[in-house]
Motif scaffolding. Structure first.
Motif, PDB file in Angstrom:
ATOM      1  N   ASN A 195       0.827  -1.202   0.000  1.00 32.57           N
ATOM      2  CA  ASN A 195       0.000   0.000   0.000  1.00 32.57           C
ATOM      3  C   ASN A 195       0.865   1.258   0.000  1.00 32.57           C
ATOM      4  O   ASN A 195       2.009   1.238   0.481  1.00 32.57           O
ATOM      5  N   GLY A 256      -0.640   4.291  -4.764  1.00 32.63           N
ATOM      6  CA  GLY A 256      -1.733   3.405  -4.385  1.00 32.63           C
ATOM      7  C   GLY A 256      -1.254   2.029  -4.011  1.00 32.63           C
ATOM      8  O   GLY A 256      -0.137   1.859  -3.502  1.00 32.63           O
ATOM      9  N   SER A 257      -2.087   1.018  -4.303  1.00 32.05           N
ATOM     10  CA  SER A 257      -1.785  -0.354  -3.888  1.00 32.05           C
ATOM     11  C   SER A 257      -1.309  -1.187  -5.067  1.00 32.05           C
ATOM     12  O   SER A 257      -1.802  -1.048  -6.189  1.00 32.05           O
ATOM     13  N   GLN A 277      -5.126  -5.255 -13.567  1.00 30.65           N
ATOM     14  CA  GLN A 277      -6.270  -4.874 -12.735  1.00 30.65           C
ATOM     15  C   GLN A 277      -5.942  -4.947 -11.247  1.00 30.65           C
ATOM     16  O   GLN A 277      -6.649  -4.372 -10.420  1.00 30.65           O
ATOM     17  N   ASP A 278      -4.860  -5.643 -10.921  1.00 29.02           N
ATOM     18  CA  ASP A 278      -4.448  -5.766  -9.517  1.00 29.02           C
ATOM     19  C   ASP A 278      -3.702  -4.528  -9.023  1.00 29.02           C
ATOM     20  O   ASP A 278      -3.370  -4.443  -7.845  1.00 29.02           O
ATOM     21  N   LYS A 280      -3.837  -0.702  -8.267  1.00 30.10           N
ATOM     22  CA  LYS A 280      -4.708   0.459  -8.042  1.00 30.10           C
ATOM     23  C   LYS A 280      -3.805   1.636  -7.654  1.00 30.10           C
ATOM     24  O   LYS A 280      -3.689   2.010  -6.486  1.00 30.10           O
ATOM     25  N   ASN A 282      -3.512   5.109  -8.894  1.00 35.56           N
ATOM     26  CA  ASN A 282      -3.928   6.289  -9.647  1.00 35.56           C
ATOM     27  C   ASN A 282      -4.214   7.490  -8.747  1.00 35.56           C
ATOM     28  O   ASN A 282      -4.921   8.418  -9.150  1.00 35.56           O
ATOM     29  N   ASN A 283      -3.677   7.458  -7.522  1.00 37.12           N
ATOM     30  CA  ASN A 283      -3.936   8.551  -6.578  1.00 37.12           C
ATOM     31  C   ASN A 283      -2.869   9.635  -6.684  1.00 37.12           C
ATOM     32  O   ASN A 283      -1.676   9.354  -6.827  1.00 37.12           O
TER      33      ASN A 283
END
Length: 710
Positions: A195, A256-257, A277-278, A280, A282-283
């Motif tokens: 994370n 992100g993660s 897809q694993d 995430k 985009n923060n």
């Protein structure tokens, strides 16, 4: 009728699904043969007298010995090779959630996801299998003459899927800092989640991997700003295959993660992506302070410039000029560093001209933005332009010894300037010129010079004959000349079959030359990017003659490995560390080599067979050398009366050019054409004498040995 329609509809759906799967799945490998595969349950093993081993027990067993035990292990598949990023490997873990042990299972089988999808509970029959280690990671396989993978035909005999159990694999949450903890190696093969991580700025706006090339990208966590540069507290490598279906997708640019398979190679922790897809990630803002996606190119807020307009921004007489306007340039990549003759720079061109861009990164050609023939969008603000010995170039500034200098754009800043145009590669069209027509407006362009040839005094020479850059001269039929410059570090072949310029004899014919035009203090120069750029097929030279290269009388490239009976090795003094052959670091090509040992005072000879020069009016010797580590220079001799003992033989030392770069392997240097006229009409042997001292022992390599004559 309704029943039959339902059946037909079902058949149609199944066929359609199979068709779609076959179309989209692009591993470049055949589907595995599933015939003979069956599911099992744990009862099968208990009822048939198997002993159950845990993954921990298994990894404690001896390695490199096939198991005779009637035993089995069980685990849950944590990986999937559906995207092609994981290859011939099944990763398992001891529990679908909060695992304590993982395992790497090596199989000679692809598309394993069709038989053992992620989450499957599997049982592995241990009899006949073995533990081995690769890169410090314990893996389960089978010892065979072809390697240590379980052959595909044997997989069904050893690995079975549970008939009923399929679990949801919940990634184990970790931090990169925990990778170094005692016991973390137990988790190799497990699906983990990190994370608040991000790809470092060197990876921003790049794809996961170039086509057919496996690369590492770095992700980081934590950290602080140090001297204006963000330094992550901890980093790890994400290893991506160029065969993965997502290879050409751009990496996520935010924070992100990250979810992937945990692994290791020697001391480097590695992660493998199952599917994008694993991720995430985009923060924004990122840890390093980037507040929005830096990979989005918005032309509407920029003023477009041409190459000619960019060049006009340079202030005459200034050391360099900073570009401060919100300008952009869209230009085609017309030359890159694929063969290594250009190093850490590319040339781009539009209708108004071409320009060199200096970037502090190797293998730029692997970056999708700098593919040959591709248009690249460039944000110019923050770049610098400078007149370098008469050539206007784009780059950046750096500080060396407290002095600010013009140079390359740092790799960590590439994302600020270069953006993939997402356009298809276009043919690079050369600007046709004669040598007399060349002007400064052509500098930076990919040009074509018609009907040129190498001057007479260059014929018979190699493309390069030194550690650095070699000049050769081209001329047209009016007598106008231009310099062709070639780096000795270039490789005009492939990694497995290198073609070093020191082994390439200049063609004696006439033809068209294709090259980048540069200039140095008023003198025009050409730089090729591949050998086909100077493929002069017209055998007639400007004066109507045909150049005939000296025929090769004898040659030995040591290609097969080992010395034939043509060579004699003699150890005169010191421990026996005789000449041998190797292909290490040279693809499939072998070479002669002697690696000395410190504290050994040695004298070792490599002596060729006798070669007849009877009836010859001209003869030369040519070979290449590569040296590493400090020590005595190699000595090259010739003799017409070898006695069988180097000490009693009369030798003539030959003035061959030898490699002098003791700091690195790989820069093969041509000996030049060593004159053998003293031995015309005689039989000649060539010898290489290696010596080492108690304090200095080099490694010397020899290749492409030739004697020519007529």
């Amino acid at each position: 009728m309704k029943k039959y329609n339902s059946i037909l509809k079902y058949i149609f759906v199944v066929i359609t699904a199979l068709f779609i799967t076959g179309c989209v799945h692009d591993d470049k490998y055949d589907e595995p043969n599933l015939e003979g595969y069956s599911c099992k349950s744990e009862n099968y093993y208990s009822q048939n007298g198997y002993t159950k081993w845990t993954l921990e027990m298994l990894k404690g067993k001896p390695q490199n010995t096939s198991f005779a035990d009637k035993a089995y292990i069980e685990g849950y598949v944590s990986s999937t090779d559906e995207t092609g990023n994981i290859y011939k490997t099944i990763y398992i873990q001891d529990s679908p959630e909060n695992p304590t042990q993982g395992l790497t299972v090596s199989v000679n089988m692809v598309s394993t996801y069709t038989r053992f999808p992620q989450g499957s509970k599997v049982y592995i029959d241990m009899q006949g299998l073995a533990l081995t280690a690769y890169g410090g990671v314990v893996q389960l396989g089978m010892i065979t003459p072809e390697g240590t993978r379980i052959p595909e035909k044997e997989v069904k005999n050893h690995i079975a899927k549970d008939c009923n159990i399929k679990a949801n694999i919940v990634p184990k949450v970790m931090t990169i800092a925990q990778f170094a903890d005692a016991g973390s190696n137990n988790l190799i093969g497990c699906l983990i989640q990190l994370n608040n991580v991000e790809f470092e700025n060197r990876a921003l706006c790049t794809t996961y991997a170039p086509n057919a090339v496996t690369v590492n990208k770095t992700i980081g966590e934590g950290g602080s700003l140090q001297n204006g540069v963000w330094k992550y507290a901890k980093t790890a490598l994400v290893r991506n295959s160029g065969y993965a279906s997502f290879a050409n997708q751009v990496l996520p640019a935010g924070n992100g993660s990250f979810v992937g398979i945990f692994s290791k190679y020697n001391s480097d922790f590695q992660l493998y992506v199952n599917n994008t897809q694993d991720l995430k990630m985009n923060n924004f803002p990122r840890l390093d302070g980037i507040t929005s996606n830096p990979c989005e190119f918005n032309q509407s807020v920029l003023t477009p410039k041409t190459v000619a307009e960019v060049k006009s921004l340079a202030v005459a007489g200034a050391n360099w000029t900073e570009i401060t306007g919100d300008f952009s340039l869209k230009a085609q990549v017309v030359a890159n560093d694929e063969t290594g003759n250009l190093y850490k720079y590319v040339y781009v061109e539009d209708a108004t001209g071409g320009i060199r861009i200096n970037i502090n990164k190797v293998d730029l050609f692997l970056d999708s933005r700098f593919r040959l023939g591709k248009d690249v969008n460039i944000k110019l603000k923050g770049m610098y332009i400078r007149n370098v010995n008469g050539e206007l170039q784009l780059g950046g500034l750096f500080v060396s010894g407290g002095v600010t200098q013009f140079g390359q754009i740092e790799e960590m800043n590439m994302y600020k300037y270069f953006f993939d145009s997402n356009t298809v590669v276009r043919p690079v069209i050369p600007t046709e010129r004669t040598i007399s027509q060349l002007t400064n407006a052509d500098v930076g362009r990919w040009i074509k010079l018609k009907d040129v040839q190498f001057i007479n005094s260059d014929l018979g020479k190699m493309l390069t004959e030194s550690n650095a850059v070699t000049n050769r001269t081209l001329e047209d039929c009016s007598g106008k000349t231009i310099i062709l410059r070639t780096s000795n570090q270039a490789n005009f072949g492939t990694k497995d079959n290198p073609v070093k310029p020191a082994t390439v004899e200049l063609e004696g014919g006439k033809g068209d030359a294709y090259a980048i035009l540069s200039v140095f203090n008023g003198t025009y120069q050409l730089w090729i990017t591949r050998l086909s750029n100077i493929d002069f097929d017209n055998t007639l030279r400007c004066d109507g003659t045909v150049y005939t290269p000296l025929p090769v009388i004898y040659n030995d490239p040591f290609a097969a490995g080992g010395f034939s009976s043509d060579w004699t090795t003699v150890n005169v003094a010191g421990p026996n560390q005789a000449w041998t052959t190797s292909n290490q670091g040279n693809g499939s090509n072998y070479y002669a080599v002697l690696t000395g040992v410190l504290n050994n005072v040695n004298e070792d000879w490599l002596i060729s067979k006798s070669v007849s020069l009877a009836g010859k009016t001209k003869a030369i010797l040519n070979f290449t050398t590569d040296v590493r580590y400090s020590g005595n220079a190699l000595q090259v001799y010739a003799t017409e009366n070898y006695t069988g003992n180097p000490a009693t033989t009369t030798w003539v030392q030959l003035p061959a050019t030898l490699d002098t770069n003791t700091a690195a392997f790989g820069d093969w240097v041509s000996s030049g054409n060593v004159d053998l006229s003293a031995f015309l009409g005689k039989n000649v042997r060539i010898a290489f004498k290696y010596t080492s001292t108690a304090s200095a022992a080099s490694t010397w390599e020899i290749d492409d040995f030739k004697i020519k004559g007529q």
